[in-house]
Design a protein around this motif. Structure first.
Motif, short mmCIF file in Angstrom:
data_model
loop_
_atom_site.label_atom_id
_atom_site.label_comp_id
_atom_site.label_asym_id
_atom_site.label_seq_id
_atom_site.Cartn_x
_atom_site.Cartn_y
_atom_site.Cartn_z
N VAL A 1 0.78 -1.21 -0.07
CA VAL A 1 0.03 -0.02 -0.03
C VAL A 1 0.83 1.08 -0.09
N GLY A 2 0.56 2.19 -0.92
CA GLY A 2 1.30 3.52 -0.94
C GLY A 2 2.67 3.23 -1.96
N ASN B 1 4.55 1.85 -5.57
CA ASN B 1 4.36 1.10 -6.86
C ASN B 1 4.54 -0.39 -6.98
N TYR C 1 -12.01 -2.25 -4.46
CA TYR C 1 -10.65 -1.49 -4.85
C TYR C 1 -11.04 -1.02 -6.34
N ASP D 1 -9.20 1.57 -9.89
CA ASP D 1 -8.25 2.35 -10.19
C ASP D 1 -8.30 2.48 -11.67
N HIS E 1 -6.43 4.16 -15.30
CA HIS E 1 -5.25 4.91 -16.08
C HIS E 1 -5.18 4.94 -17.44
N LEU F 1 0.69 3.04 -8.67
CA LEU F 1 0.63 3.46 -7.32
C LEU F 1 -0.49 2.39 -6.66
N LYS G 1 -2.90 2.24 -4.24
CA LYS G 1 -3.69 3.36 -3.41
C LYS G 1 -3.72 3.15 -1.86
N THR G 2 -3.90 4.00 -1.00
CA THR G 2 -3.92 3.79 0.35
C THR G 2 -5.44 3.24 0.64
N THR G 3 -6.36 3.19 -0.22
CA THR G 3 -7.60 2.65 0.08
C THR G 3 -7.56 0.94 -0.34
#
Length: 153
Positions: A45-46, A48, A83, A85, A87, A114, A116-118
């Protein structure tokens, strides 16, 4: 009881060692994927994570308009989306040395994103990665079970 706990621990260790990606495409794809390898397991988490995708492209990866190529990442736990994401695929590929258009002669590409922190920590998540070409075709759709962790920096 100790035997069951030991078997469960071994099973979790086996999952932590490698992910097995399988196709989730419902129709024809622009790429036949032979392997996907993540550079981190568990995902941190947080930080890459880079995925190297190897296979055969039937059509080049092209950006018909800015942002027309897409990489969508969806994670599910117990059937619920936990989750997401998204791009621009050509932006990710350019950052790793393969700017669009990507020719059919290219057999391996790497993209880094990355985490994500979620991202949920410590639970097995069914991760779906779908890449869409600029012409709207599905490049590939792959799924695997992954786990995220809070890793030291």
């Amino acid at each position: 009881m100790k035997f069951i706990a030991a078997v469960a621990a071994l099973a979790l260790a086996a999952v932590a060692q490698a992910q097995t990606f399988t196709s989730c495409a419902t129709g024809a794809t622009d790429m036949t994927v032979s392997s996907i390898v993540l550079d981190k397991n568990p995902l941190c988490v947080g930080q890459n994570v880079c995925a190297t995708v190897t296979g055969t492209l039937a059509n080049p990866i092209v950006e018909t308009t800015p942002g027309s190529t897409k990489l969508a990442i969806v994670g599910r736990y117990l059937g619920r989306v936990v989750y997401t994401d998204n791009h621009d695929l050509c932006t990710l590929l350019a950052a790793s040395g393969h700017p669009c258009p990507v020719a059919t002669s290219v057999t391996s590409v790497t993209a880094c994103v990355l985490v994500k922190t979620t991202a949920p920590v410590g639970v097995p998540v069914a991760l779906t990665i779908q890449a869409t070409n600029g012409n709207g075709n599905t490049i590939f759709c792959q799924t695997a079970t992954v786990t995220a962790a809070n890793c030291p920096v």
